[in-house]
Design an enzyme around this catalytic site. Structure first.
Site, PDB file in Angstrom:
ATOM      1  N   SER A  46      23.014  57.452   0.654  1.00 15.33           N
ATOM      2  CA  SER A  46      24.102  57.958  -0.174  1.00 15.33           C
ATOM      3  C   SER A  46      24.663  56.942  -1.156  1.00 15.33           C
ATOM      4  O   SER A  46      25.248  57.331  -2.172  1.00 15.33           O
ATOM      5  CB  SER A  46      25.235  58.498   0.714  1.00 15.33           C
ATOM      6  OG  SER A  46      25.654  57.529   1.644  1.00 15.33           O
ATOM      7  N   HIS A 276      32.279  55.244  -0.700  1.00  9.44           N
ATOM      8  CA  HIS A 276      31.040  55.243  -1.479  1.00  9.44           C
ATOM      9  C   HIS A 276      31.335  54.849  -2.928  1.00  9.44           C
ATOM     10  O   HIS A 276      32.478  54.945  -3.376  1.00  9.44           O
ATOM     11  CB  HIS A 276      30.390  56.633  -1.458  1.00  9.44           C
ATOM     12  CG  HIS A 276      29.669  56.928  -0.188  1.00  9.44           C
ATOM     13  ND1 HIS A 276      30.316  57.198   0.992  1.00  9.44           N
ATOM     14  CD2 HIS A 276      28.332  56.995   0.093  1.00  9.44           C
ATOM     15  CE1 HIS A 276      29.432  57.417   1.947  1.00  9.44           C
ATOM     16  NE2 HIS A 276      28.217  57.297   1.428  1.00  9.44           N
TER      17      HIS A 276
END
Length: 296
Positions: A46, A276
């Site tokens: 990711s 992220h």
């Protein structure tokens, strides 16, 4: 953190995208742009796929963005062929095995092994992998403390003088080594760049802006740094290049202003998954990798 352990925020985020009708399938292959450009394959998890960064492409559950670093890099390099097979939740096992996807606990299909995208004609490969093998996001979520007087979670993970996460990271070394060897075997003419992970939180943290106590903030980032060192060492030993994205990330961690940060904290301030890279981060990583390619 494998896909079956995907956190609630990511499940809800991709579910929202599905509800919006932003579905897609398969690999994305860019139209040929220049005979001199590389045949580029992007592999990874990711950090590379860019979940919730607009706009989505490919299987929804992979969280693959058209503005992740691979897409931006492919444009910069005028790639003649481009396959982005990055996927949220991917671990090294998904390089050689299909990956079952799910959204909100509901099966959402299967994607092929990422190595299936490699050919003998591939000339450039990027790989970001390791965070899910050692479960770093899950540890970070477990360490959230809203009480400033709570016992640091570091104590749990280092009880008895044994650093559980550190042991996981050291055990990851042969997996990343095998991954690089696997790329080499399938694409012997490719330039292989293996990235590390970024700087997520500054020394001492910034509780309560990001809810990790100072000892835990330092412990968590130290584990990211340890993982980066293992990746760097194994990449060099197996004929790949390591790309440091943590060093250039100084001043852009989750403690910084919304306009300065490259990664999100426990609650996102940009359209990006918590913990992220955001759009700025993916663009910065593309520049770092592109500059390394151009500088050699």
């Amino acid at each position: 953190m494998r896909v079956e352990h995907r956190s609630v925020w990511l499940r809800s985020g991709v579910a929202a995208l599905v509800a919006a009708g932003l579905a897609g399938t398969g690999f994305l292959t860019a139209a040929p742009a220049s005979a001199s450009g590389p045949d580029y394959v992007a592999l990874g998890d990711s950090m590379a796929s860019g979940p919730l960064v607009p706009d989505v492409t490919g299987p929804i559950a992979c969280g693959r963005s058209t503005r992740n670093y691979a897409h931006l890099l492919a444009t910069r390099l005028a790639a003649t062929q481009f396959k982005d097979v990055t996927c949220s939740g991917a671990a090294t096992e998904h390089l050689t095995n299909p990956m079952d996807l799910s959204i909100g606990g509901v099966a959402a299909g299967t994607v092929p092994a990422q190595f299936d995208a490699l050919t003998s004609g591939t000339t450039l490969v990027t790989l970001t992998m390791g965070g899910n093998d050692v479960g770093l996001v899950g540890v970070a979520q477990d360490c959230v403390k809203l009480n400033p007087f709570a016992t640091p979670c570091k104590d749990k993970y280092t009880a008895g003088g044994v650093d559980q996460i550190g042991q996981r990271i050291e055990a990851f070394a042969p997996k990343i080594a095998a991954a690089v060897d696997g790329i080499r075997a399938r694409s012997p003419h490719a330039r292989v760049l293996v990235t590390g992970y970024g700087l997520y939180i500054k020394p001492g943290g910034c509780w309560p802006t990001q809810p990790w106590l100072a000892p835990d903030a330092d412990y968590l980032q130290s584990k990211v740094d340890q993982l980066n060192q293992v990746i760097s060492t194994q990449a060099a030993a197996h004929g790949a290049e390591y790309v440091d994205v943590a060093g250039p990330s100084v001043g852009h961690d989750a403690c910084r202003s919304v306009s300065a940060r490259w990664v999100e904290g426990i609650v996102s301030s940009h359209p990006a998954a918590p913990l992220h890279p955001n759009t700025q981060g993916e663009a910065a990583y593309a520049d770092i990798i592109g500059n390394q390619i151009a500088g050699s």
